[in-house]
Design a protein around this motif. Structure first.
Motif, PDB file in Angstrom:
ATOM      1  N   PRO A  73       0.791  -1.233   0.000  1.00 32.73           N
ATOM      2  CA  PRO A  73       0.000   0.000   0.000  1.00 32.73           C
ATOM      3  C   PRO A  73       0.824   1.285   0.000  1.00 32.73           C
ATOM      4  O   PRO A  73       0.429   2.269  -0.633  1.00 32.73           O
ATOM      5  CB  PRO A  73      -0.826  -0.118   1.295  1.00 32.73           C
ATOM      6  CG  PRO A  73      -0.945  -1.594   1.525  1.00 32.73           C
ATOM      7  CD  PRO A  73       0.362  -2.161   1.061  1.00 32.73           C
ATOM      8  N   THR A  74       1.977   1.286   0.688  1.00 37.53           N
ATOM      9  CA  THR A  74       2.773   2.519   0.741  1.00 37.53           C
ATOM     10  C   THR A  74       3.409   2.856  -0.603  1.00 37.53           C
ATOM     11  O   THR A  74       3.912   3.962  -0.782  1.00 37.53           O
ATOM     12  CB  THR A  74       3.873   2.413   1.809  1.00 37.53           C
ATOM     13  OG1 THR A  74       4.680   1.262   1.548  1.00 37.53           O
ATOM     14  CG2 THR A  74       3.275   2.311   3.195  1.00 37.53           C
ATOM     15  N   VAL A  75       3.378   1.914  -1.523  1.00 40.34           N
ATOM     16  CA  VAL A  75       3.840   2.183  -2.887  1.00 40.34           C
ATOM     17  C   VAL A  75       2.641   2.331  -3.830  1.00 40.34           C
ATOM     18  O   VAL A  75       2.415   3.387  -4.420  1.00 40.34           O
ATOM     19  CB  VAL A  75       4.781   1.076  -3.392  1.00 40.34           C
ATOM     20  CG1 VAL A  75       5.088   1.255  -4.881  1.00 40.34           C
ATOM     21  CG2 VAL A  75       6.076   1.070  -2.588  1.00 40.34           C
ATOM     22  N   PHE A  76       1.839   1.286  -3.952  1.00 41.53           N
ATOM     23  CA  PHE A  76       0.819   1.248  -4.996  1.00 41.53           C
ATOM     24  C   PHE A  76      -0.421   2.064  -4.644  1.00 41.53           C
ATOM     25  O   PHE A  76      -0.882   2.877  -5.453  1.00 41.53           O
ATOM     26  CB  PHE A  76       0.452  -0.209  -5.306  1.00 41.53           C
ATOM     27  CG  PHE A  76       1.576  -0.980  -5.917  1.00 41.53           C
ATOM     28  CD1 PHE A  76       1.849  -0.875  -7.268  1.00 41.53           C
ATOM     29  CD2 PHE A  76       2.400  -1.778  -5.144  1.00 41.53           C
ATOM     30  CE1 PHE A  76       2.906  -1.557  -7.847  1.00 41.53           C
ATOM     31  CE2 PHE A  76       3.456  -2.473  -5.704  1.00 41.53           C
ATOM     32  CZ  PHE A  76       3.719  -2.360  -7.064  1.00 41.53           C
ATOM     33  N   ALA A  77      -0.968   1.851  -3.452  1.00 43.97           N
ATOM     34  CA  ALA A  77      -2.138   2.641  -3.064  1.00 43.97           C
ATOM     35  C   ALA A  77      -1.782   4.120  -2.969  1.00 43.97           C
ATOM     36  O   ALA A  77      -2.570   4.990  -3.368  1.00 43.97           O
ATOM     37  CB  ALA A  77      -2.704   2.134  -1.740  1.00 43.97           C
ATOM     38  N   ALA A  78      -0.597   4.409  -2.455  1.00 48.03           N
ATOM     39  CA  ALA A  78      -0.169   5.805  -2.337  1.00 48.03           C
ATOM     40  C   ALA A  78      -0.058   6.456  -3.714  1.00 48.03           C
ATOM     41  O   ALA A  78      -0.513   7.592  -3.917  1.00 48.03           O
ATOM     42  CB  ALA A  78       1.157   5.877  -1.594  1.00 48.03           C
TER      43      ALA A  78
ATOM     44  N   ALA B 120      -3.383   7.277  -5.167  1.00 46.62           N
ATOM     45  CA  ALA B 120      -4.053   8.361  -4.449  1.00 46.62           C
ATOM     46  C   ALA B 120      -3.356   9.704  -4.632  1.00 46.62           C
ATOM     47  O   ALA B 120      -3.781  10.712  -4.061  1.00 46.62           O
ATOM     48  CB  ALA B 120      -4.130   8.018  -2.964  1.00 46.62           C
ATOM     49  N   GLY B 121      -2.284   9.721  -5.426  1.00 43.05           N
ATOM     50  CA  GLY B 121      -1.552  10.956  -5.632  1.00 43.05           C
ATOM     51  C   GLY B 121      -0.651  11.334  -4.477  1.00 43.05           C
ATOM     52  O   GLY B 121      -0.164  12.469  -4.401  1.00 43.05           O
ATOM     53  N   LYS B 122      -0.400  10.391  -3.580  1.00 40.84           N
ATOM     54  CA  LYS B 122       0.478  10.635  -2.445  1.00 40.84           C
ATOM     55  C   LYS B 122       1.899  10.181  -2.786  1.00 40.84           C
ATOM     56  O   LYS B 122       2.146   9.625  -3.859  1.00 40.84           O
ATOM     57  CB  LYS B 122      -0.032   9.879  -1.213  1.00 40.84           C
ATOM     58  CG  LYS B 122      -1.433  10.290  -0.782  1.00 40.84           C
ATOM     59  CD  LYS B 122      -1.899   9.459   0.403  1.00 40.84           C
ATOM     60  CE  LYS B 122      -3.299   9.866   0.831  1.00 40.84           C
ATOM     61  NZ  LYS B 122      -3.793   9.026   1.971  1.00 40.84           N
ATOM     62  N   THR B 123       2.821  10.381  -1.872  1.00 38.28           N
ATOM     63  CA  THR B 123       4.202   9.975  -2.096  1.00 38.28           C
ATOM     64  C   THR B 123       4.339   8.461  -1.978  1.00 38.28           C
ATOM     65  O   THR B 123       3.954   7.872  -0.966  1.00 38.28           O
ATOM     66  CB  THR B 123       5.136  10.651  -1.075  1.00 38.28           C
ATOM     67  OG1 THR B 123       5.032  12.065  -1.222  1.00 38.28           O
ATOM     68  CG2 THR B 123       6.585  10.235  -1.306  1.00 38.28           C
ATOM     69  N   ALA B 124       4.862   7.834  -3.019  1.00 40.98           N
ATOM     70  CA  ALA B 124       5.155   6.398  -2.988  1.00 40.98           C
ATOM     71  C   ALA B 124       6.528   6.210  -2.343  1.00 40.98           C
ATOM     72  O   ALA B 124       7.515   6.797  -2.803  1.00 40.98           O
ATOM     73  CB  ALA B 124       5.144   5.817  -4.398  1.00 40.98           C
TER      74      ALA B 124
ATOM     75  N   ARG C 115       4.686  11.613  -6.376  1.00 36.85           N
ATOM     76  CA  ARG C 115       6.033  11.800  -5.848  1.00 36.85           C
ATOM     77  C   ARG C 115       6.594  10.459  -5.380  1.00 36.85           C
ATOM     78  O   ARG C 115       5.847   9.557  -4.998  1.00 36.85           O
ATOM     79  CB  ARG C 115       6.009  12.788  -4.680  1.00 36.85           C
ATOM     80  CG  ARG C 115       5.565  14.192  -5.079  1.00 36.85           C
ATOM     81  CD  ARG C 115       5.546  15.124  -3.871  1.00 36.85           C
ATOM     82  NE  ARG C 115       4.642  14.659  -2.828  1.00 36.85           N
ATOM     83  CZ  ARG C 115       3.335  14.886  -2.813  1.00 36.85           C
ATOM     84  NH1 ARG C 115       2.782  15.577  -3.799  1.00 36.85           N
ATOM     85  NH2 ARG C 115       2.591  14.437  -1.832  1.00 36.85           N
ATOM     86  N   ILE C 116       7.917  10.346  -5.389  1.00 34.17           N
ATOM     87  CA  ILE C 116       8.571   9.145  -4.884  1.00 34.17           C
ATOM     88  C   ILE C 116       9.608   9.570  -3.852  1.00 34.17           C
ATOM     89  O   ILE C 116      10.166  10.667  -3.915  1.00 34.17           O
ATOM     90  CB  ILE C 116       9.231   8.314  -6.003  1.00 34.17           C
ATOM     91  CG1 ILE C 116      10.364   9.093  -6.683  1.00 34.17           C
ATOM     92  CG2 ILE C 116       8.191   7.869  -7.016  1.00 34.17           C
ATOM     93  CD1 ILE C 116      11.154   8.251  -7.687  1.00 34.17           C
ATOM     94  N   ALA C 117       9.863   8.661  -2.885  1.00 36.89           N
ATOM     95  CA  ALA C 117      10.837   8.966  -1.829  1.00 36.89           C
ATOM     96  C   ALA C 117      11.295   7.666  -1.197  1.00 36.89           C
ATOM     97  O   ALA C 117      10.617   6.632  -1.275  1.00 36.89           O
ATOM     98  CB  ALA C 117      10.222   9.876  -0.767  1.00 36.89           C
ATOM     99  N   GLY C 118      12.462   7.722  -0.574  1.00 38.41           N
ATOM    100  CA  GLY C 118      12.952   6.597   0.199  1.00 38.41           C
ATOM    101  C   GLY C 118      12.706   6.835   1.689  1.00 38.41           C
ATOM    102  O   GLY C 118      12.730   7.975   2.154  1.00 38.41           O
TER     103      GLY C 118
END
Length: 308
Positions: free
Chosen positions: A166-171, A174-178, A240-243
């Protein structure tokens, strides 16, 4: 001889994928879970008890162990859980296929192969080492037949209890940071759930798989930045993407026990973490695995139809 294949933990990501693969190959299937399993070929059973494990495994030819204790309780519970499952498999005179992972090796200096020593010193690594020892000892003593299928982090349809879920795909949808857990620029073996299931069922079908561990086939290693780039391209909307680095992990871990437990194995996330699957490919090839772009597209489609 029975052709009944029993899947323990059938409502989890790996278990559900194994049920689907077995069904596609025409096997008789019993899907077992503690709760939530419904339908004509399902059984609700508590396999943490000997009676429950024996009932779940009754008449099985092959048992796929896809259930496990909660992540934060591996050290306390996994060995006894395994002993109970072994009692059920032995009573049925069945073969056990264990859905395993790579924790037993501890930190390594290069690609992991199955002949590496089990050098893990952290609690979860030691717990997995004990589990593997129990299973292979039972095989060597003739109590059961067994094989272990080891896999790295995974993603795919139904894969919600994973760091690449979810923190990658659902995010992203939803336009949130993956967010990728770990260093964005270290290569990492990442497996796709249907590919894992296909390999586990192959281990269940093939006698030459018995008595050892195998690294299951996966597509080529990718960095977190590369993987999230593929997700961003497929999701649209330029999320957006982030580690998630070590500092953030420690901070979130103050409030979240599961995130806190990731610190034990941070060596899987701050350097290359690559599994060599060539032994499986030599033994059971030719092997087809899903390209990451295709797996990511299918996973995003699943999340579109299964919003959190």
């Amino acid at each position: 001889m029975s052709d009944l294949h029993v899947v323990l933990g059938a409502t989890g990501g790996i278990g559900a994928a194994v049920v689907a693969e077995l069904t596609a190959r025409g096997h008789r299937v019993r899907a077992v879970s503690r709760s939530g399993a419904t339908g004509p070929h399902t059984l609700r059973a508590d396999v943490t008890t000997t009676d429950g494990a024996i009932a779940a495994c009754r008449d099985a030819a092959v048992v796929y162990q896809c259930a496990q204790p909660p992540y934060v309780r591996w050290a306390a519970e996994f060995a006894d859980f395994t002993r109970t499952v072994l009692a059920g498999v032995e009573a049925a005179k069945a073969k056990l296929v264990m859905a395993d992972n790579l924790y037993v090796y501890g930190p390594t200096d290069g690609p992991m192969t199955e002949d590496l020593p089990h050098a893990a010193t952290n609690p979860k690594g030691r717990a997995r080492t004990e589990v593997d020892r129990l299973i292979l000892d039972a095989h060597r003593s003739g109590r059961i037949r067994a094989s272990l299928g080891r896999v790295s982090d995974y993603y795919g349809p139904g894969g919600v209890n994973t760091t690449i879920g979810p923190t990658v795909f659902a995010a992203a949808l939803a336009g949130k940071t993956a967010r990728w857990v770990g260093d964005l620029d270290q290569p990492h073996t990442v497996a796709y759930l249907p590919d894992i299931a296909a390999a586990l069922v192959t281990l269940g079908e093939r006698a030459e798989a018995d008595g050892r561990a195998w690294h299951l086939p996966a597509a080529e290693p990718v960095t977190g930045r590369e993987f999230l780039g593929l997700v961003r391209a497929a999701a649209g909307g330029r999320p957006r993407i982030a580690g998630l680095g070590r500092g953030a992990q420690r901070l979130i871990g103050l409030f979240n026990p599961t995130v806190r437990a990731l610190g034990e194995t941070w060596y899987q996330r701050d350097r290359p973490f690559i599994a060599d699957d060539s032994a499986f490919r030599r033994a059971f090839g030719p092997v087809k695995v899903t390209p990451h772009a295709d797996g990511i597209a299918a996973t995003l489609d699943w999340y579109r139809h299964h919003p959190a």
